[in-house]
Design an enzyme around this catalytic site. Sequence first.
Site, PDB file in Angstrom:
ATOM      1  N   GLU A  72      66.837  49.943  95.622  1.00  0.00           N
ATOM      2  CA  GLU A  72      66.361  49.907  94.224  1.00  0.00           C
ATOM      3  C   GLU A  72      64.839  49.891  94.156  1.00  0.00           C
ATOM      4  O   GLU A  72      64.158  49.796  95.178  1.00  0.00           O
ATOM      5  CB  GLU A  72      66.908  48.638  93.547  1.00  0.00           C
ATOM      6  CG  GLU A  72      66.415  47.370  94.236  1.00  0.00           C
ATOM      7  CD  GLU A  72      66.851  46.072  93.566  1.00  0.00           C
ATOM      8  OE1 GLU A  72      67.970  46.030  93.020  1.00  0.00           O
ATOM      9  OE2 GLU A  72      66.066  45.111  93.605  1.00  0.00           O
ATOM     10  N   HIS A  78      58.287  41.594  95.082  1.00  0.00           N
ATOM     11  CA  HIS A  78      59.110  40.634  95.826  1.00  0.00           C
ATOM     12  C   HIS A  78      58.279  40.083  96.978  1.00  0.00           C
ATOM     13  O   HIS A  78      57.636  40.858  97.694  1.00  0.00           O
ATOM     14  CB  HIS A  78      60.300  41.311  96.495  1.00  0.00           C
ATOM     15  CG  HIS A  78      61.431  41.684  95.593  1.00  0.00           C
ATOM     16  ND1 HIS A  78      61.932  40.864  94.631  1.00  0.00           N
ATOM     17  CD2 HIS A  78      62.188  42.799  95.567  1.00  0.00           C
ATOM     18  CE1 HIS A  78      62.945  41.469  94.039  1.00  0.00           C
ATOM     19  NE2 HIS A  78      63.113  42.654  94.568  1.00  0.00           N
ATOM     20  N   HIS A 112      63.270  49.655  97.992  1.00  0.00           N
ATOM     21  CA  HIS A 112      63.531  48.634  99.014  1.00  0.00           C
ATOM     22  C   HIS A 112      65.011  48.326  99.151  1.00  0.00           C
ATOM     23  O   HIS A 112      65.775  48.473  98.186  1.00  0.00           O
ATOM     24  CB  HIS A 112      62.747  47.351  98.732  1.00  0.00           C
ATOM     25  CG  HIS A 112      62.985  46.791  97.361  1.00  0.00           C
ATOM     26  ND1 HIS A 112      62.381  47.306  96.243  1.00  0.00           N
ATOM     27  CD2 HIS A 112      63.788  45.790  96.929  1.00  0.00           C
ATOM     28  CE1 HIS A 112      62.787  46.636  95.181  1.00  0.00           C
ATOM     29  NE2 HIS A 112      63.659  45.705  95.558  1.00  0.00           N
ATOM     30  N   CYS A 126      63.585  34.906  98.492  1.00  0.00           N
ATOM     31  CA  CYS A 126      62.878  35.948  97.736  1.00  0.00           C
ATOM     32  C   CYS A 126      62.253  35.306  96.502  1.00  0.00           C
ATOM     33  O   CYS A 126      62.951  34.670  95.702  1.00  0.00           O
ATOM     34  CB  CYS A 126      63.840  37.065  97.334  1.00  0.00           C
ATOM     35  SG  CYS A 126      63.025  38.331  96.344  1.00  0.00           S
TER      36      CYS A 126
HETATM   37 MN    MN Z   1      64.481  44.249  94.123  1.00  0.00          MN
END
Ligand code: MN
Length: 154
Positions: A72, A78, A112, A126
């Site tokens: 995505e 992130h 990613h 994350c």
């Molecule tokens: Mn993502």
Amino acid sequence: MAVDMKVDKKKRSRIPFIGEGCWQGVEKKVYKSDSSDFKNIHRKVLLGKETPSTPIELRYFEIDPGGYSSLEKHEHTHTVIICRGEGKAIVGEEVLDAKSGDVFFVAPHESHQFIQQGEEPLGFYCIVNKDRDRPRLLSEEEKERLKNHVNFID
Ligand code: MN
């Protein structure tokens, strides 16, 4: 100067780790409910909506053997810290090794995906902003482009 004294009703100063990707009082959630291009992955929210005084969300993701996260992209960034197992990370057009202790940064609009490899689950923290845009999956064209660099995309 006025100080905004927001009260964190459910604030917990310590979230005790109980091993194997688990924390006391933290429930396991489905990874996503609005898409299905992922496998064997779940999510835990360690800091989020219930802690209004922080601008970030801290999530923990764990990918069981054979699994992967969505491929995505989105505007928000992130910050990822791997803490369990090993695998690969696609970031932009690179395929990078991922192992416990590694830190990844996904910049705005970079494609990613995280892919588990080996015996142990791939676990990672994350960090995202609470205020963020929705992820979007890659188009067929974008996937085709990435396939020239990455040999394990379906
Ligand atoms: Mn993502």
